[in-house]
Design an enzyme around this catalytic site. Sequence first.
Site, PDB file in Angstrom:
ATOM      1  N   HIS A 110     -25.678  69.746  34.389  1.00 49.58           N
ATOM      2  CA  HIS A 110     -24.809  70.754  35.224  1.00 49.58           C
ATOM      3  C   HIS A 110     -25.498  71.602  36.274  1.00 49.58           C
ATOM      4  O   HIS A 110     -25.209  72.364  36.799  1.00 49.58           O
ATOM      5  CB  HIS A 110     -24.084  71.593  34.266  1.00 49.58           C
ATOM      6  N   HIS A 162     -27.010  71.859  29.929  1.00 49.31           N
ATOM      7  CA  HIS A 162     -27.685  70.541  29.945  1.00 49.31           C
ATOM      8  C   HIS A 162     -28.018  70.552  31.549  1.00 49.31           C
ATOM      9  O   HIS A 162     -27.481  70.903  32.257  1.00 49.31           O
ATOM     10  CB  HIS A 162     -26.671  69.611  29.506  1.00 49.31           C
ATOM     11  N   LYS A 205     -22.093  73.781  23.767  1.00 47.56           N
ATOM     12  CA  LYS A 205     -23.393  72.945  23.619  1.00 47.56           C
ATOM     13  C   LYS A 205     -24.482  73.885  24.426  1.00 47.56           C
ATOM     14  O   LYS A 205     -24.175  74.620  25.555  1.00 47.56           O
ATOM     15  CB  LYS A 205     -23.504  71.365  24.329  1.00 47.56           C
TER      16      LYS A 205
END
Length: 566
Positions: free
Chosen positions: A135, A132, A129
Amino acid sequence: MRVEDFRGEAARVIARHAELESDAVERMLTVPPKPDMGDFAFPCFTLAKKLRKAPPAIAKEIAEKAAGDLELLRGAQALGGYVNLSVDRTRYAEAVLREAVSAGEAYGCSRDGAGHTIAIDYSSPNIAKPFHVGHLRSTIIGGALVRIFEALGYKVVGINHVGDWGTQFGRQIVGLKRFGRPEDADDLMSLNRLYVKFHEEADGAPELVEEAREWFRRQEAGDEVALALWRRIRDTSLDYFKRIYERLGVRFDSYTGESFFNDKMDAVIEEAHAKGLATVSEGALIIDLSAEGIDTPALLEKADGTTLYLTRDVAAARYRHDTYGCDRIVYVVASGQSLHFRQLFTVLKLLGHPWAKDCVHVNFGLVQGMSTRKGNVIYLEELLDEARERALAYMRGEIEKRLVLEDEETVAEAVGIAAIFFADLSKQRIKDYRFDWDLAISFDGDTGPYLMSAHARIAGILRNCGLDPDPDADVAPLVEPEAHRLVSLVARYPDVLREAGRLYEPSVLANYLLELARGLHASYAVLRVKGEDAGKAQARLLLFTAVKQVLHSGLTILGIQSLERM
RNA sequence: GCGCCCGUAGUGAAAAGGACAUCACGAGGGUCUCCGGAACCCUAAGUCCAGGUUCGAUUCCUGGCGGGCGCACCA
């Protein structure tokens, strides 16, 4: 004459007149709450019992005896139950500034960690992914810790334990096969689109989910077609992540992610069996940890025989220990994982690894409110773009006497990142906090941009004062209390780094830098350079050079750029 | 329900068990022909509650209250 000689003398003198060991006194020495009270303080409360006297009386007695026995120190005064000692300010400034300026960039660094290696696991995103913001905190704190320990002389291995294995890759493959073209595998934006598309379609079509599982099963079974697809998607994602890390100024020594440990898990299972730790419960293979005070068992294998997060982390810890010979492994991961790490460290111990006690979970709280104008949960790139825009708008709108810059965009990018990083690093990592754009990006207050401005302001003085700085300048003209405050702050820097490392707490450094910047601004009107006589001007330049150096060093460690102009 | 963590001015943060709880933003008032006003000075405002340990507790212990997170086949 070295900086630590002053403290040493304080300890020696007190020890002599209080009839204590010098080392013990040195450990007891504190700093008075206000600068005009002195530079070192010795509390007499613990002596009260032994001597059967009131602390103020003891303090008075020691102070009187000590007063005639000083060399580098100037005064010894009793105040309350304390003996307060003051340094000879000129000699102190001489020692501190000479040491700071001659060490240059290396000032504050030590050899404390020489011969030791620390592995720091941080950032570790799931790469199927986009990056984000969840993180981000690990990336920011972990990066700072890497640089703090390097400054302390440790050999540091920065490890990104990327999530590059799991069912999400099966989903990604189905999205690609069903809805995309083969070349989409090389472009992350296309992959993201297809990933989203998969989830939309899979809502009413459970067979898609089953298909994704099947692809992942093929991956696990070593099917070359599935693995080739996985590899291609993984590489595309990793390239993208590395670009973002570059933008953030973060580097890793290793990207050994989850897939790397696929062939290292059987050994873990076998050993758990051999040590008699593994039992079967509800079809799964577990290690019961209740004897260790942990109610939730550690799961090594699911009922279907596949392995789990924990098993992989055991394999990873062993690999790191063997490969890097590290004597400490640090995991910079959110507090929500506390149970997992307790389990992990306990399992390592039960497997007979004595170094399990040197594994540390450096946990941190949740961040709320990190969203863009568009709202929702967001991706890091959008956040960084917005930070740059907001920084630019702030610089153009709020700053009255700003310089005309050609590279305003570049400056704004650095300011935006400073705002985000510092908002995070200035708080104790354990605490949850709410991110607020206006608070973070302001040039007033406890912010990254404020620190950058302090640095740029000194750069401005050095640039515009019309003098060539003399590194051997006489420090005698530095008589103002403001100057002494700055000297004391500069002197503290090496200990600040030690403390930040000891506690795994970048906020110790962040808060110190704020204090330094405030000290600088408070002195700014008093300690003028331009228009002063050469002696004063050169002494002040020397002081400002040292302050600038420390600001630069500290900001660099926090991951924030220190610019000459902004 | 059980476990772990966090409660400090309106807000965000500091205080190895030590001196009068410090700093910033915001609020109110002021300064200065300022090498970068992106500054400085002053004022008001606070330790969640109840016990305990200690010469001394924001800090340690016990019990409440409030909030967050976690509690086996996701990572």
